[in-house]
Design an enzyme around this catalytic site. Sequence first.
Site, PDB file in Angstrom:
ATOM      1  N   LYS A  17       4.096  -6.284   3.048  1.00 43.12           N
ATOM      2  CA  LYS A  17       2.837  -6.537   3.754  1.00 43.12           C
ATOM      3  C   LYS A  17       1.655  -6.595   2.788  1.00 43.12           C
ATOM      4  CE  LYS A  17       4.578  -3.405   7.341  1.00 43.12           C
ATOM      5  NZ  LYS A  17       5.290  -2.480   6.429  1.00 43.12           N
ATOM      6  N   VAL A  67       0.809  -1.225   0.000  1.00 39.62           N
ATOM      7  CA  VAL A  67       0.000   0.000   0.000  1.00 39.62           C
ATOM      8  C   VAL A  67       0.838   1.269   0.000  1.00 39.62           C
ATOM      9  CG1 VAL A  67      -0.225   0.294   2.512  1.00 39.62           C
ATOM     10  CG2 VAL A  67      -2.111   0.973   0.999  1.00 39.62           C
ATOM     11  N   TYR A  68       2.098   1.199   0.382  1.00 36.28           N
ATOM     12  CA  TYR A  68       2.939   2.398   0.392  1.00 36.28           C
ATOM     13  C   TYR A  68       3.128   2.896  -1.045  1.00 36.28           C
ATOM     14  CZ  TYR A  68       4.277   0.857   5.131  1.00 36.28           C
ATOM     15  OH  TYR A  68       4.273   0.449   6.440  1.00 36.28           O
ATOM     16  N   SER A  69       2.614   4.078  -1.311  1.00 43.13           N
ATOM     17  CA  SER A  69       2.621   4.658  -2.660  1.00 43.13           C
ATOM     18  C   SER A  69       1.972   3.713  -3.664  1.00 43.13           C
ATOM     19  CB  SER A  69       4.039   5.009  -3.115  1.00 43.13           C
ATOM     20  OG  SER A  69       4.568   6.074  -2.362  1.00 43.13           O
ATOM     21  N   PHE A  70       1.041   2.882  -3.149  1.00 43.82           N
ATOM     22  CA  PHE A  70       0.340   1.902  -3.986  1.00 43.82           C
ATOM     23  C   PHE A  70       1.302   1.119  -4.891  1.00 43.82           C
ATOM     24  CE2 PHE A  70      -3.185   4.894  -3.027  1.00 43.82           C
ATOM     25  CZ  PHE A  70      -3.991   3.994  -2.347  1.00 43.82           C
TER      26      PHE A  70
END
Length: 327
Positions: free
Chosen positions: A87, A58-61
Amino acid sequence: MEYVKFGNTGMKVSRLCLGMMTYGNKKWREWVLTEDEAKPFVKRALDAGINFFDTADVYSFGGSEEVLGNSLKAFGVKRETVVVATKVFQNMSDDINDRGLSRKHIMDSIDKSLKRLKMDYVDLYQIHRWDSSTPIEETMEALHDVVKSGKARYIGASSMFAWQFSKAQYTAMMHGWTRFSSMQNHYNLIYREEEREMIPCIRDQGVAMIPWSPQARGFFAGNRQRGGGGETTRAKTDPFANELYFLDEDFTIAERANEVAKQRGVSGSQIALAWVLSKPYVTAPIIGASKMYQLDEAIAALDVKLSDDEIKRLEELYKPHIIRGHS
């Protein structure tokens, strides 16, 4: 650099883990650094002996995973010499199944993460949060299959209640499936609720603890303001931090940390990290850095050994908090 066993596994990790949430795409968060801006941080970490890197889909998709994979490749890092963690759980798109911990989402997500990381496997595959809508049997069996397929070496969990973590571990044990080797939980000098249930639980089970936000998202830097926000771009555009911190007693503890820091000739952030590192149950705090001096200070904090009296001074002001960081 110090290296320690990763819980009850045979894997060794550096005493610090570089968190990659800060690197990726500014469209996701204004304070995020681009790949070109991020590469010097990865290089500095590698040069300092850090072999442990933590990211998430999810970090910066997906952008953070791409930055990490591209950086390690650009520096000619041999895959077996680093420990890479990512994750799964958070919403990745508007698709109804592109979220959660269903077998479908886990199997789809591991392949997408590996493609972005340019790797055949990750060392640690973690569930980012608890999914109350999916049976834990489905989740644990899917994670077991990810490990048995060779796409992950170990699995880990992140912020949840101790009963949830225990239920997952028991479910895996009863079926002969892979159990969690680590817990990535919210823990720092300002927020210590994990000491009540989760930390005793994972110590009993020999699970590695790799806390996120060990420096409270920059709260000890002295530039946060009562009522929320602060002077930096991150402080002004990080609403999640406002949910986690900013109580009067949080500022009081930060001020105490800076008092100790002044006497030591170091920064308040270093004292906060040194306190986390002083705990025998902490394996490797996950540090973040958007400025090089922040990374250098974190590495230097490994040499800051707090006395029993200093630890007492830092801890005595703590007041119970509501649970924060599980959602």
